[in-house]
Design an enzyme around this catalytic site. Sequence first.
Site, PDB file in Angstrom:
ATOM      1  N   ASP A  56       0.839  -1.197   0.000  1.00  0.00           N
ATOM      2  CA  ASP A  56       0.000   0.000   0.000  1.00  0.00           C
ATOM      3  C   ASP A  56       0.873   1.247   0.000  1.00  0.00           C
ATOM      4  O   ASP A  56       1.806   1.355   0.799  1.00  0.00           O
ATOM      5  CB  ASP A  56      -0.896   0.003   1.243  1.00  0.00           C
ATOM      6  N   TYR A  61       2.591  10.388  -0.017  1.00  0.00           N
ATOM      7  CA  TYR A  61       3.626   9.969   0.931  1.00  0.00           C
ATOM      8  C   TYR A  61       4.980  10.493   0.462  1.00  0.00           C
ATOM      9  O   TYR A  61       5.478  10.098  -0.593  1.00  0.00           O
ATOM     10  CB  TYR A  61       3.709   8.448   1.054  1.00  0.00           C
TER      11      TYR A  61
END
Length: 109
Positions: A56, A61
């Site tokens: 994931d 991010y």
Amino acid sequence: MEYRQLGRSGLKVSTITLGTMTMGGKGKFASVGEVGLNDARRQIDMCIEAGVNLIDTADVYSNGASEEIVGEALGGKRPGAVLIATKARFPMGDGPNDRGLSRHHLIQA
């Protein structure tokens, strides 16, 4: 490893998933973790050996560094051995189309 069917897709995914929010260590995610490429390779290899087949990640991010590290770390792995789930809703810039779930933003992500 235990696997479950993902909806009606026919895909079987491991009940344990490798999360990659700690990979990259840039921007506001620096306080979450600073896992670099070598450590990411080690973590991914350990997960694959244990039977984990789902990773994931998200474009937000570390401003995309997490996705880049995952891609680099998986570079020589057997194609199809791992599924990558990524997310693309959050803002990646200041423009009006740099966020959301529009077709344009998803393709850019």
